[in-house]
Design an enzyme around this catalytic site. Sequence first.
Site, PDB file in Angstrom:
ATOM      1  N   TYR A 146       5.189   9.247   4.728  1.00  0.00           N
ATOM      2  CA  TYR A 146       4.374   8.966   5.913  1.00  0.00           C
ATOM      3  C   TYR A 146       5.141   9.321   7.193  1.00  0.00           C
ATOM      4  O   TYR A 146       4.680  10.116   8.011  1.00  0.00           O
ATOM      5  CB  TYR A 146       3.990   7.491   5.903  1.00  0.00           C
ATOM      6  CG  TYR A 146       3.043   7.068   6.996  1.00  0.00           C
ATOM      7  CD1 TYR A 146       1.711   7.481   6.985  1.00  0.00           C
ATOM      8  CD2 TYR A 146       3.471   6.231   8.025  1.00  0.00           C
ATOM      9  CE1 TYR A 146       0.831   7.070   7.978  1.00  0.00           C
ATOM     10  CE2 TYR A 146       2.595   5.811   9.020  1.00  0.00           C
ATOM     11  CZ  TYR A 146       1.271   6.236   8.995  1.00  0.00           C
ATOM     12  OH  TYR A 146       0.415   5.825   9.980  1.00  0.00           O
ATOM     13  N   GLU A 148       7.864  11.085   7.789  1.00  0.00           N
ATOM     14  CA  GLU A 148       8.274  12.475   8.009  1.00  0.00           C
ATOM     15  C   GLU A 148       7.073  13.415   8.167  1.00  0.00           C
ATOM     16  O   GLU A 148       7.162  14.412   8.867  1.00  0.00           O
ATOM     17  CB  GLU A 148       9.180  12.957   6.881  1.00  0.00           C
ATOM     18  CG  GLU A 148      10.516  12.219   6.806  1.00  0.00           C
ATOM     19  CD  GLU A 148      11.455  12.487   7.987  1.00  0.00           C
ATOM     20  OE1 GLU A 148      11.100  13.240   8.908  1.00  0.00           O
ATOM     21  OE2 GLU A 148      12.566  11.922   7.993  1.00  0.00           O
ATOM     22  N   LYS A 150       4.291  12.592   9.618  1.00  0.00           N
ATOM     23  CA  LYS A 150       3.844  12.387  11.003  1.00  0.00           C
ATOM     24  C   LYS A 150       4.797  13.119  11.955  1.00  0.00           C
ATOM     25  O   LYS A 150       4.373  13.763  12.912  1.00  0.00           O
ATOM     26  CB  LYS A 150       3.794  10.896  11.339  1.00  0.00           C
ATOM     27  CG  LYS A 150       2.708  10.111  10.593  1.00  0.00           C
ATOM     28  CD  LYS A 150       1.318  10.466  11.066  1.00  0.00           C
ATOM     29  CE  LYS A 150       0.243   9.552  10.476  1.00  0.00           C
ATOM     30  NZ  LYS A 150      -1.135  10.016  10.777  1.00  0.00           N
ATOM     31  N   ASN A 175       1.299  -1.076  15.064  1.00  0.00           N
ATOM     32  CA  ASN A 175       0.484  -1.796  14.074  1.00  0.00           C
ATOM     33  C   ASN A 175      -0.879  -2.194  14.648  1.00  0.00           C
ATOM     34  O   ASN A 175      -0.951  -2.813  15.714  1.00  0.00           O
ATOM     35  CB  ASN A 175       1.216  -3.058  13.601  1.00  0.00           C
ATOM     36  CG  ASN A 175       2.447  -2.703  12.798  1.00  0.00           C
ATOM     37  OD1 ASN A 175       3.379  -2.096  13.323  1.00  0.00           O
ATOM     38  ND2 ASN A 175       2.457  -3.058  11.526  1.00  0.00           N
ATOM     39  N   ARG A 187      -1.866  -4.146   4.177  1.00  0.00           N
ATOM     40  CA  ARG A 187      -1.014  -4.418   5.341  1.00  0.00           C
ATOM     41  C   ARG A 187      -1.105  -5.898   5.713  1.00  0.00           C
ATOM     42  O   ARG A 187      -2.010  -6.611   5.277  1.00  0.00           O
ATOM     43  CB  ARG A 187      -1.421  -3.527   6.512  1.00  0.00           C
ATOM     44  CG  ARG A 187      -0.799  -2.169   6.401  1.00  0.00           C
ATOM     45  CD  ARG A 187      -1.309  -1.231   7.460  1.00  0.00           C
ATOM     46  NE  ARG A 187      -2.679  -0.830   7.209  1.00  0.00           N
ATOM     47  CZ  ARG A 187      -3.362  -0.008   7.990  1.00  0.00           C
ATOM     48  NH1 ARG A 187      -2.817   0.472   9.068  1.00  0.00           N
ATOM     49  NH2 ARG A 187      -4.605   0.334   7.687  1.00  0.00           N
ATOM     50  N   SER A 190      -4.446  -7.900   7.256  1.00  0.00           N
ATOM     51  CA  SER A 190      -5.576  -7.863   6.319  1.00  0.00           C
ATOM     52  C   SER A 190      -5.206  -8.534   4.998  1.00  0.00           C
ATOM     53  O   SER A 190      -6.033  -9.221   4.391  1.00  0.00           O
ATOM     54  CB  SER A 190      -6.027  -6.423   6.092  1.00  0.00           C
ATOM     55  OG  SER A 190      -4.945  -5.630   5.678  1.00  0.00           O
ATOM     56  N   ASN A 191      -3.968  -8.348   4.562  1.00  0.00           N
ATOM     57  CA  ASN A 191      -3.565  -8.978   3.300  1.00  0.00           C
ATOM     58  C   ASN A 191      -3.569 -10.498   3.426  1.00  0.00           C
ATOM     59  O   ASN A 191      -4.076 -11.200   2.557  1.00  0.00           O
ATOM     60  CB  ASN A 191      -2.160  -8.499   2.908  1.00  0.00           C
ATOM     61  CG  ASN A 191      -2.050  -8.203   1.426  1.00  0.00           C
ATOM     62  OD1 ASN A 191      -3.053  -7.928   0.774  1.00  0.00           O
ATOM     63  ND2 ASN A 191      -0.853  -8.274   0.892  1.00  0.00           N
ATOM     64  N   GLY A 208      10.338 -13.396   6.632  1.00  0.00           N
ATOM     65  CA  GLY A 208       9.240 -13.260   7.598  1.00  0.00           C
ATOM     66  C   GLY A 208       9.718 -13.148   9.035  1.00  0.00           C
ATOM     67  O   GLY A 208       8.913 -13.168   9.967  1.00  0.00           O
ATOM     68  N   ARG A 212       6.558  -7.318  14.405  1.00  0.00           N
ATOM     69  CA  ARG A 212       5.729  -6.160  14.734  1.00  0.00           C
ATOM     70  C   ARG A 212       4.977  -6.498  16.019  1.00  0.00           C
ATOM     71  O   ARG A 212       4.880  -7.661  16.423  1.00  0.00           O
ATOM     72  CB  ARG A 212       4.703  -5.859  13.630  1.00  0.00           C
ATOM     73  CG  ARG A 212       5.289  -5.457  12.276  1.00  0.00           C
ATOM     74  CD  ARG A 212       5.945  -4.084  12.315  1.00  0.00           C
ATOM     75  NE  ARG A 212       6.327  -3.646  10.980  1.00  0.00           N
ATOM     76  CZ  ARG A 212       7.475  -3.939  10.375  1.00  0.00           C
ATOM     77  NH1 ARG A 212       8.375  -4.698  10.984  1.00  0.00           N
ATOM     78  NH2 ARG A 212       7.739  -3.466   9.171  1.00  0.00           N
TER      79      ARG A 212
HETATM   80  N1  UDP Z   1       4.173  -7.981   4.994  1.00  0.00           N
HETATM   81  C1  UDP Z   1       4.318  -9.196   4.325  1.00  0.00           C
HETATM   82  N2  UDP Z   1       3.369  -9.531   3.411  1.00  0.00           N
HETATM   83  C2  UDP Z   1       2.288  -8.758   3.127  1.00  0.00           C
HETATM   84  C3  UDP Z   1       2.168  -7.513   3.808  1.00  0.00           C
HETATM   85  C4  UDP Z   1       3.127  -7.152   4.739  1.00  0.00           C
HETATM   86  O1  UDP Z   1       5.270  -9.959   4.567  1.00  0.00           O
HETATM   87  O2  UDP Z   1       1.479  -9.147   2.279  1.00  0.00           O
HETATM   88  C5  UDP Z   1       5.182  -7.604   5.990  1.00  0.00           C
HETATM   89  C6  UDP Z   1       5.868  -6.287   5.705  1.00  0.00           C
HETATM   90  O3  UDP Z   1       6.955  -6.473   4.827  1.00  0.00           O
HETATM   91  C7  UDP Z   1       6.269  -5.850   7.104  1.00  0.00           C
HETATM   92  C8  UDP Z   1       5.172  -6.417   7.998  1.00  0.00           C
HETATM   93  O4  UDP Z   1       4.527  -7.419   7.241  1.00  0.00           O
HETATM   94  O5  UDP Z   1       7.490  -6.446   7.464  1.00  0.00           O
HETATM   95  C9  UDP Z   1       4.153  -5.382   8.409  1.00  0.00           C
HETATM   96  O6  UDP Z   1       3.749  -4.721   7.248  1.00  0.00           O
HETATM   97  P1  UDP Z   1       2.526  -3.738   7.250  1.00  0.00           P
HETATM   98  O7  UDP Z   1       2.363  -3.244   5.860  1.00  0.00           O
HETATM   99  O8  UDP Z   1       1.346  -4.390   7.889  1.00  0.00           O
HETATM  100  O9  UDP Z   1       2.917  -2.570   8.231  1.00  0.00           O
HETATM  101  P2  UDP Z   1       4.282  -1.747   8.485  1.00  0.00           P
HETATM  102  O10 UDP Z   1       4.620  -2.026   9.897  1.00  0.00           O
HETATM  103  O11 UDP Z   1       5.355  -2.224   7.556  1.00  0.00           O
HETATM  104  O12 UDP Z   1       3.922  -0.341   8.217  1.00  0.00           O
END
Ligand code: UDP
Length: 323
Positions: A146, A148, A150, A175, A187, A190-191, A208, A212
């Site tokens: 992703y 590289e 971009k 984000n 992500r 949404s997750n 945690g 972001r």
């Molecule tokens: N993350 C998490 N649990 C999840 C999904 C993501 O703790 O179920 C964390 C992930 O490890 C990262 C951050 O949330 O540190 C943002 O992840 P995301 O996939 O949304 O986007 P990224 O900025 O990593 O592309």
Amino acid sequence: MRRSVLVSGGCGFIGSHLVDRLLRRNDLEKLVVVDNLWTGLRDNIAHVADPRFNLQIADAESFTAGQHFDEIIHLASPASPVWYMREPARTIRANIGGALNLLSLLKPGGRFCFASTSEVYGDPVVSPQPESYRGSVDCTGPRASYDESKRCTEALLFEEQRVSGLDVRVVRLFNTYGPRTRVDDGRAVSNFISQALTTGILTVYGDGSQSRSWGFVDDIVDGLERFFWRDSISHRGPLNIGNNREISVLEIAKFVCSLVPGSRIEHHAPVLQDPTNRCPDLTLARQVLPGWEATIGYQDGIRRTFEWFRREIVTGSKSAALA
Ligand code: UDP
């Protein structure tokens, strides 16, 4: 002048919101959306009933058309690490191959817009990140397909601008979350919402504390609209677009938990090469797009997203996607 516009990835999360904005344009003659429905969903544009709109189910890298376009907006790419890590070659093809192919469909003097990413900054050692920061991406790491692709597409476009005067507009999106994200997108926002509404267990990777800058989709698309189709703008990019309030993953998870009584956080192993922080420097964006600002705070934005997901999961058929 009436304009013909092509959007690749127009059935996607951000793309479909941009399609709604494009269809408000009086100077739009025709809008062709090219999408292979890899991560995009037909449902995202099911409400569109505009005679100027035309959907083509096809890969951006091989799509052919019997015409050339005044404006091309190249968004086709997965953006969730879960999705792009599963199919790295396809991710690279969508971004770089897509750009190479779509450039051949641009009218002479036309404009090529591209959604790049804050991922070009890698795990940044400068905060907030200005566009001039060159980043620290590992081209052998798990996010490389992703990041590289971009970066390479940015290189392609800025080099085409240098050698042939191509009118490019390149944004680096931070984000983004909001309605129309796939419920199985993976992500963070949404997750967490999907998990809160189904299993009740929110998976936080690591402690945690990684952060972001979470931008609600309406704010982000507002920035895109201003940058992509205002003729008066002379800056060509790259331009950071995002919300500059940096918040930890844990705080986001805790907030989502507070919306669903009984839900809880479970800590899982940290993700390899997970960036520790990410925050846009918006100095340039404020100059280039006067009046634009990401105004929707995460609590408001997450509540709105939550309500949309609740409708999708509880009343819709999407819960099957989570199984
Ligand atoms: N993350 C998490 N649990 C999840 C999904 C993501 O703790 O179920 C964390 C992930 O490890 C990262 C951050 O949330 O540190 C943002 O992840 P995301 O996939 O949304 O986007 P990224 O900025 O990593 O592309």
